[in-house]
Design a protein around this motif. Structure first.
Motif, PDB file in Angstrom:
ATOM      1  N   ASN A  84       0.844  -1.207   0.000  1.00 55.64           N
ATOM      2  CA  ASN A  84       0.000   0.000   0.000  1.00 55.64           C
ATOM      3  C   ASN A  84       0.879   1.257   0.000  1.00 55.64           C
ATOM      4  O   ASN A  84       0.586   2.235  -0.695  1.00 55.64           O
ATOM      5  CB  ASN A  84      -0.919   0.014   1.223  1.00 55.64           C
ATOM      6  CG  ASN A  84      -2.155  -0.853   1.014  1.00 55.64           C
ATOM      7  OD1 ASN A  84      -2.450  -1.236  -0.118  1.00 55.64           O
ATOM      8  ND2 ASN A  84      -2.871  -1.161   2.085  1.00 55.64           N
ATOM      9  N   LEU A 108     -10.588   3.415   5.934  1.00 54.94           N
ATOM     10  CA  LEU A 108      -9.677   2.583   5.143  1.00 54.94           C
ATOM     11  C   LEU A 108      -9.872   1.098   5.452  1.00 54.94           C
ATOM     12  O   LEU A 108      -9.589   0.242   4.630  1.00 54.94           O
ATOM     13  CB  LEU A 108      -8.213   2.964   5.431  1.00 54.94           C
ATOM     14  CG  LEU A 108      -7.828   4.441   5.351  1.00 54.94           C
ATOM     15  CD1 LEU A 108      -6.314   4.613   5.548  1.00 54.94           C
ATOM     16  CD2 LEU A 108      -8.225   5.043   4.007  1.00 54.94           C
ATOM     17  N   GLY A 158     -10.018  -3.420  -2.004  1.00 53.79           N
ATOM     18  CA  GLY A 158     -10.497  -2.844  -0.742  1.00 53.79           C
ATOM     19  C   GLY A 158     -10.681  -3.877   0.353  1.00 53.79           C
ATOM     20  O   GLY A 158     -11.517  -3.711   1.248  1.00 53.79           O
ATOM     21  N   LYS A 184      -8.733  -4.697   5.684  1.00 52.35           N
ATOM     22  CA  LYS A 184      -9.756  -5.385   6.509  1.00 52.35           C
ATOM     23  C   LYS A 184      -9.208  -6.729   6.981  1.00 52.35           C
ATOM     24  O   LYS A 184      -9.325  -7.080   8.168  1.00 52.35           O
ATOM     25  CB  LYS A 184     -11.028  -5.587   5.675  1.00 52.35           C
ATOM     26  CG  LYS A 184     -12.045  -6.477   6.316  1.00 52.35           C
ATOM     27  CD  LYS A 184     -13.361  -5.789   6.414  1.00 52.35           C
ATOM     28  CE  LYS A 184     -14.365  -6.686   7.109  1.00 52.35           C
ATOM     29  NZ  LYS A 184     -14.725  -6.201   8.403  1.00 52.35           N
TER      30      LYS A 184
HETATM   31  P1  ADP Z   1      -6.639  -1.911  -1.798  1.00 54.90           P
HETATM   32  O1  ADP Z   1      -5.176  -1.860  -1.599  1.00 54.90           O
HETATM   33  O2  ADP Z   1      -7.106  -3.046  -2.613  1.00 54.90           O
HETATM   34  O3  ADP Z   1      -7.252  -0.616  -2.179  1.00 54.90           O
HETATM   35  P2  ADP Z   1      -6.637  -1.954   1.059  1.00 54.90           P
HETATM   36  O4  ADP Z   1      -7.666  -2.371   2.023  1.00 54.90           O
HETATM   37  O5  ADP Z   1      -5.304  -2.521   1.260  1.00 54.90           O
HETATM   38  O6  ADP Z   1      -7.249  -2.248  -0.328  1.00 54.90           O
HETATM   39  O7  ADP Z   1      -6.512  -0.387   1.142  1.00 54.90           O
HETATM   40  C1  ADP Z   1      -7.688   0.361   1.132  1.00 54.90           C
HETATM   41  C2  ADP Z   1      -7.379   1.807   0.767  1.00 54.90           C
HETATM   42  O8  ADP Z   1      -6.677   2.436   1.836  1.00 54.90           O
HETATM   43  C3  ADP Z   1      -6.528   2.028  -0.397  1.00 54.90           C
HETATM   44  O9  ADP Z   1      -7.243   1.959  -1.632  1.00 54.90           O
HETATM   45  C4  ADP Z   1      -5.990   3.435  -0.157  1.00 54.90           C
HETATM   46  O10 ADP Z   1      -6.913   4.386  -0.576  1.00 54.90           O
HETATM   47  C5  ADP Z   1      -5.883   3.497   1.306  1.00 54.90           C
HETATM   48  N1  ADP Z   1      -4.498   3.297   1.769  1.00 54.90           N
HETATM   49  C6  ADP Z   1      -3.956   2.169   2.291  1.00 54.90           C
HETATM   50  N2  ADP Z   1      -2.667   2.349   2.627  1.00 54.90           N
HETATM   51  C7  ADP Z   1      -2.375   3.642   2.290  1.00 54.90           C
HETATM   52  C8  ADP Z   1      -1.200   4.447   2.366  1.00 54.90           C
HETATM   53  N3  ADP Z   1      -0.043   3.984   2.839  1.00 54.90           N
HETATM   54  N4  ADP Z   1      -1.304   5.731   1.955  1.00 54.90           N
HETATM   55  C9  ADP Z   1      -2.435   6.236   1.472  1.00 54.90           C
HETATM   56  N5  ADP Z   1      -3.578   5.519   1.371  1.00 54.90           N
HETATM   57  C10 ADP Z   1      -3.556   4.239   1.773  1.00 54.90           C
END
Ligand code: ADP
Length: 565
Positions: A465, A511, A524, A528
């Motif tokens: 991420n 998030l 997404g 979770k």
């Molecule tokens: P995905 O990676 O499939 O989107 P995640 O649950 O891992 O699903 O993350 C959800 C959302 O959280 C991401 O789409 C992003 O918008 C936000 N996010 C996660 N980690 C970060 C980060 N390090 N910086 C900015 N936004 C983040």
């Protein structure tokens, strides 16, 4: 009025005749005042007294209840006056004299003074001779009949006094009869009123039993017979009987509940204990009802055991509860289905990376092999990477299964710093290609308790991420820091921070919502799943927005609950 001279003591047959007439009259009389009037009139007529009074004494006050006077022309007037007596002291003495002996007292005549009169006429300065006769009275009130004669009258003779005694006794009996009749009438009326009230209560009780669907009953252990209220029979839908054998009810108990009911009853009765049961009954054409029964032991007058109790029809309540339970179960099923959907999405997300790796490496392997001559060493490397990614995918599946069942996490001592180093090492190539400099600051002295693969899965997700966030912000110097340290004596903490694009206007908690993503190809589900893994370990995973930085940190428990610092 003629003088009393020659009248008193004379004409006994006339007196007797008058008395017989009076007796007849008294027998027809139906009220007390009339009896008194007849008595007084008759006393005047047979004695020729000029005044007759009925005086009562209730222990405190003395009242002239009724007074009859004879006028000059022999007319008798009777007055129910109820006024205080004039010579209070005199009559108090008379009552004291008459009451214990129940004998007449004659005042003011010399001839009777010696034998009967206890009160000296001189003491009371009586003008006329006066005869006082006791009247029997069942009320506890004392009464006397008091006859005043003319000053020149002859003394009352024995025969006349006897006549008066009989007369007053007869009147007293009549009055007593009337009093008893009146009392009986009152008592009858009271009984009638009580019966009416009882009947109303009974109706009210039956109504209340109907409203609350509660039947009352009494069971005799000796005869095994049961007496019960109408509502009881209505609940069981059987005809009302005054007494019935309790076996009839046993036959209506649902066959599945019967053994337990029997055991509970036998035990309670043997111990003479209160019992409370809920069971089903089968009534009418097979309708099932739920009843609650409560019985309390008692002993009857003969010392035999009996139970009194209530039976409440709780069918409606029970059906409502069953419906509620079914609705809850349906809700839980729907929740499970949605969780399964989330799980499916997360599986796709988590295995996508290794699968892509497998395909790429498998294709590369084929390419190396199809070269002439085949580049065996490179093909072997590609095949190894295929095997590595396949293993990775398998581990992800295992981890997800553990999360889904919320059990099965194999918690073992894990060297956290080593696990972090391994993940960063695996990602190093990608980081280099993306031109991201990773700083590693590991400082956890003791092992944590957990599943190494799952912990690495969390860290890898957070790092990927961060890489995504750093790649979408091209302008700045990309910085990614992974650190580990003791959070407190019980927990270690891992922090991943980057200066990427951040999560904008979204809240940190958002998030972690299932299916929340800002990426075009995102699922997404990563965060979770990460959170559920960390929480299954007893730790916490949180995100924080700082100036220019995004920080994720999670805690994990130490093996022995202490950092050893
Ligand atoms: P995905 O990676 O499939 O989107 P995640 O649950 O891992 O699903 O993350 C959800 C959302 O959280 C991401 O789409 C992003 O918008 C936000 N996010 C996660 N980690 C970060 C980060 N390090 N910086 C900015 N936004 C983040």
């Amino acid at each position: 009025m003629s003088t009393t001279t020659g009248m008193i003591g004379n004409g006994h047959s006339a007196q007797l005749l008058a008395m017989v007439q009076v007796f007849q009259q008294l027998s027809r009389t139906t009220n007390d005042e009339e009896v008194v009037r007849t008595l007084l009139k008759c006393a005047i007529s047979i004695t020729k007294a000029h005044r007759v009074r009925l005086i009562s004494h209730d222990g405190e006050t003395m009242l002239v209840e009724c007074e009859a006077r004879c006028s000059q022309n022999d007319e008798v007037t009777v007055n129910h006056c109820r006024r205080p007596v004039e010579s209070d002291a005199l009559f108090r003495k008379v009552f004291d004299k008459v009451s214990p002996t129940c004998r007449p007292v004659l005042l003011g005549t010399r001839s009777h003074e010696r034998e009967q009169v206890g009160v000296s006429p001189q003491t009371y300065l009586l003008e006329n001779p006066m005869l006082c006769l006791p009247l029997l009275n069942g009320d506890g009130n004392r009464e006397i009949l008091c006859l005043d004669t003319q000053p020149d009258a002859l003394p009352f003779d024995e025969a006349l006094i006897s006549c008066l005694n009989i007369l007053s006794a007869q009147a007293a009996v009549k009055r007593e009869n009337l009093r008893l009749h009146a009392r009986i009438a009152i008592e009858n009326k009271t009984i009638e009123e009580v019966e009416v009230a009882l009947c109303a209560n009974k109706k009210e009780l039956a109504h209340m039993q109907r409203m609350s669907r509660t039947g009352s009953w009494r069971w005799c252990a000796l005869t095994n017979m049961l007496e019960a209220s109408s509502e009881f029979f209505r609940i069981f839908e059987i005809p009302h009987e005054r007494r019935m054998p309790s076996a009839k009810l046993i036959n209506l108990t649902h066959p599945d509940d019967l053994p337990l009911v029997r055991i509970a009853l036998v035990k309670a009765i043997a111990a003479r204990r209160v019992f409370k049961l809920e069971f089903r009954i089968v009534v009418g054409f097979g309708e099932i009802k739920y009843v609650q029964v409560e019985g309390h032991p008692q002993t009857d007058d003969a010392g035999n055991l009996q139970y009194i109790g209530v039976t409440v029809d709780v069918t409606e309540r029970r059906n409502a509860e069953n419906a509620l339970q079914a609705a809850r179960a349906e809700l839980a099923r729907a929740h499970r289905l949605s969780t399964m959907g989330e799980m499916a999405a997360s599986i796709v997300h988590e295995v996508y990376q290794p699968l892509t790796g497998i395909i790429t490496n498998a294709e590369a392997c084929l390419r190396w092999l199809s070269k002439s001559p085949a580049e065996a060493a490179r093909a072997r490397d590609s095949a190894r990477r295929v095997a590595r990614d396949a293993r990775r995918a398998a581990e992800v599946f295992r981890g997800l299964r553990a999360v889904a069942s919320n059990s099965g996490i194999t918690k073992v001592p894990v060297d956290l710093d080593d696990a972090i180093r391994e993940v960063t090492f695996l990602l190093q190539g990608e980081l280099d290609r993306a031109n991201i400099r990773l700083r590693l600051q590991t400082d956890v002295a003791k092992p944590v308790l957990g599943d190494r693969t799952q912990i690495q899965q969390v860290l890898e997700n957070l790092l990927r991420n961060s890489m995504d966030a750093l790649l979408c912000d091209l302008g700045t110097q990309k910085s990614l820091i992974v650190s580990s340290a003791s959070h407190d004596t019980a927990f270690a903490m891992v922090t991943v921070q980057d200066n990427g694009c951040g999560f904008g206007e979204h809240s940190a908690e958002e998030l972690f919502d299932a299916l929340f993503t800002t990426k075009p190809n995102g699922m997404g589900m990563g965060l979770k799943v990460c959170r559920s893994i960390v929480e299954a370990h007893g730790g916490l995973l949180q995100a924080e927005r700082r100036e220019q930085e995004t920080v994720f940190r999670f805690t994990l428990p130490y093996l022995n609950g202490t950092s050893g610092e």
